[in-house]
Write a protein that holds these residues in place. Structure first.
Motif, PDB file in Angstrom:
ATOM      1  N   PRO A 102       0.773  -1.340  -0.198  1.00 15.30           N
ATOM      2  CA  PRO A 102      -0.176   0.030  -0.034  1.00 15.30           C
ATOM      3  C   PRO A 102       0.852   1.220   0.116  1.00 15.30           C
ATOM      4  CG  PRO A 102      -0.438  -1.240   2.165  1.00 15.30           C
ATOM      5  CD  PRO A 102       0.633  -2.011   1.220  1.00 15.30           C
ATOM      6  N   GLU A 103       2.187   1.099  -0.013  1.00 20.98           N
ATOM      7  CA  GLU A 103       3.055   2.412   0.170  1.00 20.98           C
ATOM      8  C   GLU A 103       3.540   2.515  -1.247  1.00 20.98           C
ATOM      9  OE1 GLU A 103       3.307   0.273   3.839  1.00 20.98           O
ATOM     10  OE2 GLU A 103       3.718  -0.474   1.860  1.00 20.98           O
ATOM     11  N   GLN A 104       3.274   1.694  -2.332  1.00 15.20           N
ATOM     12  CA  GLN A 104       3.740   1.853  -3.608  1.00 15.20           C
ATOM     13  C   GLN A 104       2.617   2.312  -4.741  1.00 15.20           C
ATOM     14  OE1 GLN A 104       5.195  -2.510  -3.668  1.00 15.20           O
ATOM     15  NE2 GLN A 104       6.931  -1.475  -4.884  1.00 15.20           N
ATOM     16  N   GLY A 105       2.876   3.311  -5.566  1.00 19.33           N
ATOM     17  CA  GLY A 105       1.839   3.553  -6.375  1.00 19.33           C
ATOM     18  C   GLY A 105       0.933   4.572  -5.952  1.00 19.33           C
ATOM     19  N   GLY A 106       1.155   5.116  -4.831  1.00 21.61           N
ATOM     20  CA  GLY A 106       0.123   5.927  -4.228  1.00 21.61           C
ATOM     21  C   GLY A 106       0.714   7.543  -3.862  1.00 21.61           C
ATOM     22  N   ASN A 107       0.248   7.884  -2.893  1.00 21.73           N
ATOM     23  CA  ASN A 107       0.786   9.378  -2.525  1.00 21.73           C
ATOM     24  C   ASN A 107       1.691   9.316  -1.328  1.00 21.73           C
ATOM     25  OD1 ASN A 107      -1.348  10.289  -4.329  1.00 21.73           O
ATOM     26  ND2 ASN A 107      -2.840  10.301  -3.082  1.00 21.73           N
ATOM     27  N   GLY A 108       2.386  10.409  -1.353  1.00 22.70           N
ATOM     28  CA  GLY A 108       3.167  10.502   0.016  1.00 22.70           C
ATOM     29  C   GLY A 108       2.886  12.130   0.521  1.00 22.70           C
ATOM     30  N   ILE A 109       2.296  12.028   1.682  1.00 23.66           N
ATOM     31  CA  ILE A 109       1.909  13.398   2.416  1.00 23.66           C
ATOM     32  C   ILE A 109       3.117  13.871   3.136  1.00 23.66           C
ATOM     33  CG2 ILE A 109       0.181  14.129   3.767  1.00 23.66           C
ATOM     34  CD1 ILE A 109      -1.892  12.194   2.934  1.00 23.66           C
ATOM     35  N   TYR A 110       3.332  15.303   2.858  1.00 28.02           N
ATOM     36  CA  TYR A 110       4.437  15.960   3.450  1.00 28.02           C
ATOM     37  C   TYR A 110       4.005  17.236   4.204  1.00 28.02           C
ATOM     38  CZ  TYR A 110       7.748  12.856   1.086  1.00 28.02           C
ATOM     39  OH  TYR A 110       8.620  11.425   0.655  1.00 28.02           O
ATOM     40  N   ASN A 111       4.225  17.429   5.368  1.00 35.02           N
ATOM     41  CA  ASN A 111       4.176  18.617   5.970  1.00 35.02           C
ATOM     42  C   ASN A 111       5.283  19.708   5.634  1.00 35.02           C
ATOM     43  OD1 ASN A 111       1.871  17.679   7.133  1.00 35.02           O
ATOM     44  ND2 ASN A 111       2.454  18.006   9.245  1.00 35.02           N
ATOM     45  N   ILE A 112       5.066  20.993   5.597  1.00 34.19           N
ATOM     46  CA  ILE A 112       6.008  22.003   5.241  1.00 34.19           C
ATOM     47  C   ILE A 112       6.271  22.586   6.688  1.00 34.19           C
ATOM     48  CG2 ILE A 112       6.654  24.085   4.272  1.00 34.19           C
ATOM     49  CD1 ILE A 112       4.711  23.279   1.878  1.00 34.19           C
ATOM     50  N   VAL A 113       7.573  22.234   7.242  1.00 32.37           N
ATOM     51  CA  VAL A 113       7.919  22.874   8.641  1.00 32.37           C
ATOM     52  C   VAL A 113       8.983  23.887   8.405  1.00 32.37           C
ATOM     53  CG1 VAL A 113       8.334  22.382  11.017  1.00 32.37           C
ATOM     54  CG2 VAL A 113       7.009  20.939   9.694  1.00 32.37           C
ATOM     55  N   ASP A 114       8.944  24.999   8.612  1.00 33.36           N
ATOM     56  CA  ASP A 114      10.019  25.818   8.683  1.00 33.36           C
ATOM     57  C   ASP A 114      10.843  25.927   6.960  1.00 33.36           C
ATOM     58  OD1 ASP A 114       9.914  26.699  11.054  1.00 33.36           O
ATOM     59  OD2 ASP A 114      11.241  25.279  11.972  1.00 33.36           O
ATOM     60  N   ARG A 115       9.782  25.857   6.187  1.00 38.55           N
ATOM     61  CA  ARG A 115       9.950  25.780   4.690  1.00 38.55           C
ATOM     62  C   ARG A 115      10.746  24.565   4.290  1.00 38.55           C
ATOM     63  NH1 ARG A 115       9.202  30.677   2.275  1.00 38.55           N
ATOM     64  NH2 ARG A 115      11.210  30.569   0.672  1.00 38.55           N
ATOM     65  N   THR A 116      10.448  23.478   4.931  1.00 40.02           N
ATOM     66  CA  THR A 116      11.163  22.191   4.875  1.00 40.02           C
ATOM     67  C   THR A 116      10.126  21.122   4.498  1.00 40.02           C
ATOM     68  OG1 THR A 116      13.173  22.900   6.057  1.00 40.02           O
ATOM     69  CG2 THR A 116      12.927  20.595   5.594  1.00 40.02           C
ATOM     70  N   LEU A 117      10.164  20.143   3.717  1.00 41.03           N
ATOM     71  CA  LEU A 117       9.180  19.117   3.435  1.00 41.03           C
ATOM     72  C   LEU A 117       9.543  17.723   4.721  1.00 41.03           C
ATOM     73  CD1 LEU A 117       9.578  19.025  -0.058  1.00 41.03           C
ATOM     74  CD2 LEU A 117       7.304  19.710   1.099  1.00 41.03           C
ATOM     75  N   LYS A 118       8.789  17.513   5.606  1.00 39.05           N
ATOM     76  CA  LYS A 118       8.700  16.530   6.400  1.00 39.05           C
ATOM     77  C   LYS A 118       7.798  15.316   6.089  1.00 39.05           C
ATOM     78  CE  LYS A 118      11.940  18.681   8.947  1.00 39.05           C
ATOM     79  NZ  LYS A 118      13.110  18.139   9.247  1.00 39.05           N
ATOM     80  N   PHE A 119       8.135  14.099   5.958  1.00 38.54           N
ATOM     81  CA  PHE A 119       7.148  13.131   5.602  1.00 38.54           C
ATOM     82  C   PHE A 119       6.424  12.923   6.629  1.00 38.54           C
ATOM     83  CE2 PHE A 119       5.556   9.224   3.541  1.00 38.54           C
ATOM     84  CZ  PHE A 119       5.778   8.627   4.671  1.00 38.54           C
TER      85      PHE A 119
END
Length: 481
Positions: free
Chosen positions: A348-365
């Motif tokens: 279920p981790e393959q071929g889908g979406n990765g959601i990232y927060n933006i913290v201090d202008r940095t992407l965090k998975f």
């Protein structure tokens, strides 16, 4: 969608069969191994539960291949492909009561005055894959990522490596029913997709042109191609459109796959960029890398954060911000849209979406999201284009999954995305499925690669709180709701 070989469009059953074979070969390099959670390690894969036991049963119900099922999202109409535009249908952009729907052969304009039954008002035949469409005011931009004998709409496919044209076409749509071709701008390696950002004075619009797969045999697409092209279009004179910069996004080189520099998983440019001008940000899906950019200087975007996921992502395809500009949903187009990746053979981790927060202008998975319904080997299925459903205070996205259909999910909790509605399209013998699904003023509109332009509607539990007063929608150029 990703072309398997540089500058080829896939036509006919023989081409589709070859592409599926090549995609299957490419998939063998994606290991079905243990799950990795990049970034800060706080994420997990979503199994897409819903709000009640009845809803969960509906979401996880099996839908036999070739049949249709749905939950809280129903189809209202279909306008089949017709006339001169019989190739693959692609992206959509909206202006007022009109929808502009791309096709490898050109684009079609629909009148949405009766939203549940769009009326076709004009077709423009102007071939050149993949005719990705973007709109700003009275300006329409289309992408050409295939070599043509020239930039005219009467051009033919070219096999020359030295004498050819590809890039963007600029149209005047002050009268949406009669688009006028204004200017062609050649760009390096063509234009697979394009994304717009208005200048801060509002007098111009900047076009971020994404392209990839350099080839030293092509005069205008040589290595290294670690860049994008930026085109400036003055609103007062569309014929003055020109390339103003070619910013290097990967000065030290992007990701190189163990399969080699020519692998479709290796970074050699970007596949798609989404701008959010209000926040001076853009997010780029760049094959092997996901990036966040500062676009305060519109002509010279700079990368401020870069992420990789070498375990679960095969091809960084597209990006969508949440309304607040504090999150990015990146999609992984495992198999290039040509293979069945929603089967039990893929995690279920393959071929889908990765959601990232933006913290201090940095992407965090934070987490992964993939539709929970198991498809068969006869159904190509992978994450593709979608947009926000503008519900105040919530992060909800509706998205195409090729023959996997359409899924709407709530990612307000970045660690725990939940599917809230879906439409299972069913398998087809010779088509690819739905390319784009976007919410616009009460309806979800889908560009199906083969079936045509389709209209869907959520049930009232979802739709009653969504905004319905948008005057335009350009999903790759986000606006705040």
């Amino acid at each position: 969608m990703r072309p398997i070989t540089r500058k080829s469009s896939l036509r006919g059953a023989a081409g589709a069969a070859l592409s599926l074979t090549l995609a299957a070969v490419a998939l063998t390099a994606v290991a079905p191994a243990s799950t990795a959670t990049p970034g800060d390690g706080s994420g997990r894969a979503s199994t897409s539960t819903t709000l009640s036991a009845d809803a969960e049963a509906a979401v996880t119900a099996d839908v036999p291949p070739g049949e249709v099922g749905h939950y809280r999202l129903s189809r209202k109409s279909t306008v089949a492909r017709n006339g001169a535009l019989t190739d693959v249908g692609s992206d959509i952009a909206f202006k007022g009561k009109y929808a502009f729907v791309g096709n490898y052969d050109g684009f079609t304009v629909f009148d949405l005055s009766t939203p549940s039954a769009p009326r076709q008002v004009t077709q423009v035949y102007c071939p050149g894959s993949q005719n990705d469409v973007s709109i700003y005011g009275n300006i329409l931009v289309t992408s050409t990522d295939s070599r043509r004998t020239n930039s005219s709409c009467s051009s033919e496919a070219s096999t020359s490596g030295t004498s050819y044209w590809e890039g963007i076409r600029v149209w005047n749509i002050s009268d949406p029913t009669h688009p006028r071709y204004s200017k062609a701008v050649a760009t390096q390696c063509g234009s697979h997709t394009n994304s717009l950002a208005p200048s801060k004075d509002g007098l111009s619009v900047f076009v971020y042109v994404s392209s990839y797969f350099p080839n030293d045999s092509l005069a205008n697409c040589k290595r290294p191609h670690d860049k994008i092209s930026v085109v400036k279009i003055p609103k007062s004179d569309l014929t003055a459109a020109r390339v103003v910069s070619k910013p290097i996004l990967f000065p030290n080189g992007g990701y190189t796959s163990p399969d080699g520099v020519d692998s479709y998983k290796s970074t050699s440019g970007c596949h798609d960029i989404t701008t959010y001008a209000k926040f001076d940000l853009a997010a780029g899906a760049c094959m092997g890398d996901g990036i966040l950019m500062d676009i305060s200087n519109r002509a010279n975007p700079t990368v401020i954060s870069r992420v990789r996921d070498t375990t679960n992502f095969a091809f960084w395809h597209s990006a969508t911000f949440n309304n607040a500009g504090t999150k990015v949903v990146f999609t992984d187009e495992l198999g290039g849209g040509l293979a069945a990746t929603c089967t039990g053979d893929f995690r279920p981790e393959q071929g889908g979406n990765g959601i990232y927060n933006i913290v201090d202008r940095t992407l965090k998975f934070k987490s992964y999201y993939k539709i929970p319904r198991i498809n068969t080997a006869d159904e190509n299925c992978v994450a593709h284009n979608g947009s926000l459903v503008p519900i105040p205070g919530k992060d909800i996205m509706v998205q195409s999954w090729y023959q996997g259909g359409i899924s709407a999910f709530n990612f307000s909790d970045s660690n725990n995305p939940k599917e809230i509605a879906w439409y299972d399209r069913g398998a087809g013998l010779s088509d690819l499925g739905t390319w784009s699904s976007y919410y616009y003023n009460g309806y979800v509109y889908s560009s199906d690669t083969s079936r045509g332009f389709e209209t869907f509607r959520f049930d009232s539990t979802i739709d009653s709180t969504a905004r319905k007063n948008l005057t335009a929608l350009n999903p790759q150029s986000q606006q705040q709701y």
